[in-house]
Design a protein around this motif. Structure first.
Motif, PDB file in Angstrom:
ATOM      1  N   THR A 223      -3.698  -7.390  -2.008  1.00  0.00           N
ATOM      2  CA  THR A 223      -3.175  -6.021  -2.087  1.00  0.00           C
ATOM      3  C   THR A 223      -3.567  -5.475  -3.460  1.00  0.00           C
ATOM      4  OG1 THR A 223      -1.127  -6.866  -3.023  1.00  0.00           O
ATOM      5  CG2 THR A 223      -1.174  -6.513  -0.617  1.00  0.00           C
TER       6      THR A 223
ATOM      7  N   GLN B  80       0.835  -1.208   0.000  1.00  0.00           N
ATOM      8  CA  GLN B  80       0.000   0.000   0.000  1.00  0.00           C
ATOM      9  C   GLN B  80       0.870   1.258   0.000  1.00  0.00           C
ATOM     10  OE1 GLN B  80      -3.221   0.144  -0.510  1.00  0.00           O
ATOM     11  NE2 GLN B  80      -3.336   2.372  -0.268  1.00  0.00           N
TER      12      GLN B  80
ATOM     13  N   TYR C 173       2.402   1.658  -3.416  1.00  0.00           N
ATOM     14  CA  TYR C 173       1.380   2.168  -4.332  1.00  0.00           C
ATOM     15  C   TYR C 173       1.231   3.688  -4.190  1.00  0.00           C
ATOM     16  CZ  TYR C 173      -3.320   2.980  -6.195  1.00  0.00           C
ATOM     17  OH  TYR C 173      -4.391   3.475  -6.894  1.00  0.00           O
TER      18      TYR C 173
END
Ligand code: CTP
Ligand code: CA
Length: 222
Positions: free
Chosen positions: A128, A79, A82
């Motif tokens: 994810t 995360q 990202y």
């Protein structure tokens, strides 16, 4: 001189490299992760800088020192990777996703250390986000380069990822092959491009492989 080759062929080009594993937290003392030394990604970042590019390296935890002259962004989870990738993406020419991103993370992160019991433990995992696939949906002029570390059916799996993630090229290797596995300084790569090209390379140092990947990716720039 008139005949001199340009020594900085990637001058003026912004390259984003992701490298290393991600780390998905279970509790304050435990996590799950992928096998990745970060060597291929760091070699790409170092070579890109040496070829004149402006380089950002977004990396999970590795034992490596960030190469000089690159913007280094350390992250832990998929995360976090990202979110950082999205910040740099609009102002990037080439994205190279060498990172071994965790596909799943624990659904619950425990605030305190889990205590063991007598029986088995089942950890519930959730997906994810697929960073590269998301970039493939958002991309405008950016060139997207993926990696596919496979153990079987390399060509079929790699070309499927090339298409489903809307990539310009994918770098595949069979990690079961000697010299192409984890933690070593060499790699045996095959590059598949959006134009259907297949380029098979012999055993190369990760530095040599990096230069081939970078120069091929740059041919897709308009
Ligand atoms: N990737 C990504 N985000 C994820 C998973 C993968 O950006 N959550 C990227 C990797 O960095 C790599 C490419 O997608 O460049 C292919 O990763 P790989 O693990 O080989 O493929 P997956 O699509 O995750 O499929 P699978 O693991 O089932 O083979
Ligand atoms: Ca995966």
């Amino acid at each position: 001189s008139y005949f001199a080759k340009p020594t900085k062929p990637l001058q003026g080009i912004k390259i984003l490299v992701t490298a290393g594993p991600t780390r998905e937290i279970i509790d304050p003392v435990r996590y799950i992760t992928n096998r990745s030394s970060g060597k291929m990604g760091y070699a790409l970042a170092e070579s890109a800088a040496a070829l004149g590019a402006e380089v950002t390296l977004i990396s999970g935890p590795t034992a490596l020192k960030p190469p000089a002259g690159v913007t280094f962004v350390p992250i832990e989870t998929a995360q976090e990777m990202y979110e950082e990738v999205l910040k740099y993406f609009p102002d990037t020419n080439i994205v190279i996703k060498a990172a071994a991103v965790a596909d799943y993370r624990p659904k619950i992160i425990y605030d305190n250390k889990m205590k063991k019991g007598d029986g088995d433990l089942v950890l519930e995992l959730e997906r994810t986000i697929d960073i590269l696939k998301t970039l493939g949906e958002k991309k405008e002029k950016q060139i997207l380069v993926g990696f596919a570390a496979e153990t079987e059916n390399v060509q079929a799996y790699a070309t499927k990822k090339l298409k489903t993630k809307n990539l310009d090229m994918i770098v595949a290797n069979n990690v079961k092959q000697e010299g192409a596995g984890f933690g070593v300084d060499t790699n045996i790569i095959t590059i598949y491009t959006r134009n259907g090209e297949v380029m098979e390379y012999p055993l190369l140092s990760k530095q040599e492989a990096a230069k081939e990947i970078l120069m091929k990716a740059a041919t897709f720039l308009e």
